[in-house]
Scaffold this motif. Structure first.
Motif: not given
Ligand code: SF4
Ligand code: SF4
Length: 412
Positions: A57-81
């Motif tokens: 959504q961000m790449v396509e230019g949709a509005e980026t909100t604090a909710t987006t940041r909140f969920h990206l912040d919660r990623c550990l970057t562990c790369r188990a996925c």
């Protein structure tokens, strides 16, 4: 997953990269059960697939909100996925890109910015960190219990290993916080390598590897640190060092990634590739058969629960190697569960996301304790410090357990 980068990103290296990375995701959801944050919250937006949607959504230019940041912040970057994904989605690169975009579009409140800048500055400067550590040791009883538990006693000091010169030489990256918090790790590294006929040297002007700043979204600062390390390491390689070795798996992973991160820098791309190709995790430079030949079976023979840091197993794809080395040194591995699950440390994550981080530590320690180990071994100072806060048994770097066994063995 098809994406159409918005004007401003379309046709740029960043837009092209995002489009290529997003294309591989087929929304299958196989990654969801592997994701620690999804398993705790059950929220799709805390899963890899949910975060990939947010990034699209961000790449396509949709509005980026604090909710987006909140969920990206919660990623550990562990790369188990990444390990669970059948389509080879390079999620680690996507989340880096997503973090860059979100930092640009949703500025943080001043206290948050100050906290993140302060963490990046203090944890990435060994001298400043050492001074803060000494202050913490002096006023320890005034600090909150959670902080006290992370500060080593004042007697901990910088230790040096043997100064023997061998024909074989490697550069040891000292790291930023490790020399202050656990000086015995690099000393143990030197002792073991010396016993195997390899001398250790430091590079002049070593900087933080950049991982801390990189994952906090301070990309330019991290790249600047990478450039300076590339210059220092190339000079050491020119002088005859055969490899660049890190005993902290998070730092080793970052240095191995310099080639990609600096690929677009005309002044450093070639040197960065050289440095990345010469970088080894400590486990990669110790041959198990040489340990066996060193008579280490006379060692102390502890029962050890092995905790593989995400940066080692998912990032560097080194699996099973340390276990072989520990057994070659006469230790016995105890059974554990959830071996691919993050412990919750993840750089500054334990400080910025304390609830999720504590819950992951609780689960990890339960998974490690099933076989009643005498000690937990790991390969990264961040995991070690995080786990030891509530661990019922000591948590040590695996090289210390090898060095202990080696100290008990006859010198051949
Ligand atoms: S497993 Fe891979 S392809 Fe499937 S949703 Fe997750 S990231 Fe996308
Ligand atoms: S990197 Fe780890 S926390 Fe982040 S989405 Fe992937 S599995 Fe989940």
């Amino acid at each position: 997953m098809y994406s159409q980068p918005a004007a401003g990103l379309e046709g740029t290296p960043r837009g092209d990269e995002a489009q290529a990375l997003l294309r591989n995701c087929v929304h299958c959801g196989f990654c969801l059960p592997a994701c620690p944050t999804y398993r705790i919250t059950g929220n799709e937006l805390d899963s890899p697939r949910g975060r990939i949607y947010l990034i699209k959504q961000m790449v396509e230019g949709a509005e980026t909100t604090a909710t987006t940041r909140f969920h990206l912040d919660r990623c550990l970057t562990c790369r188990a996925c990444e390990r669970a994904c059948p389509s080879g989605v390079e999620y680690g690169r996507l989340i880096d890109l997503g973090r860059e975009l979100v930092e640009e579009r949703v500025p943080r409140a001043l206290p948050q910015r100050a906290l993140r800048l302060g963490l990046a500055a203090s944890l990435s400067r060994p001298r400043l960190f050492g001074a803060l550590l000494r202050i913490g040791q002096a006023v320890g009883s005034w600090l909150p219990a959670s902080l006290q538990a992370r500060i080593p006693p004042r007697s901990a000091r910088r230790l040096r290993g043997p100064a023997t010169r061998h024909a074989r030489r490697v550069v040891l990256l000292e790291g930023c916080v490790q020399p202050g918090l656990k000086p015995g790790i690099n000393a143990a590294t030197e002792r073991v390598l010396d016993r195997l006929g390899i001398s250790v040297e430091r590079v002049a002007g070593e900087q933080c590897c950049g991982a801390l700043g990189h994952h906090l979204g301070h990309t330019e600062r991290a790249l600047d640190q990478a450039r300076r390390n590339v210059d220092s390491c190339c000079a050491a390689l020119d002088a005859g060092a055969e490899a660049i070795v890190s005993s902290a798996s998070a730092c080793g992973l970052m240095v191995k990634d310099y080639a990609r991160l600096l690929a677009g820098d005309p002044d450093r791309a070639t040197q960065a590739r050289r440095v990345s190709e010469a970088t080894r995790d400590l486990a990669e430079v110790i041959p198990p058969d040489e340990l066996a030949r060193a008579g280490l079976r006379r060692g102390r023979g502890l029962s050890v629960a092995w905790q593989a840091p995400c940066t080692l197993q998912h990032g560097q794809h080194i699996r099973g190697r340390v276990e072989v080395l520990l057994e070659a040194a006469g230790h016995t591995l105890t059974p554990t569960s959830e071996p691919t699950m993050c412990c919750g440390s993840a750089g500054t994550y334990s400080l910025l996301q304390p609830e999720l981080s504590s819950e992951l530590r609780r689960r990890k320690l339960a998974a490690l304790s099933g076989g009643n180990p005498q000690v937990i071994a790991t390969a990264n100072i961040g995991c070690l410090e995080h786990l030891q806060v509530t661990s019922p048994v000591p948590v040590r770097h695996w090289i210390e357990l090898i060095a202990d066994a080696l100290d008990d063995a006859p010198n051949r």
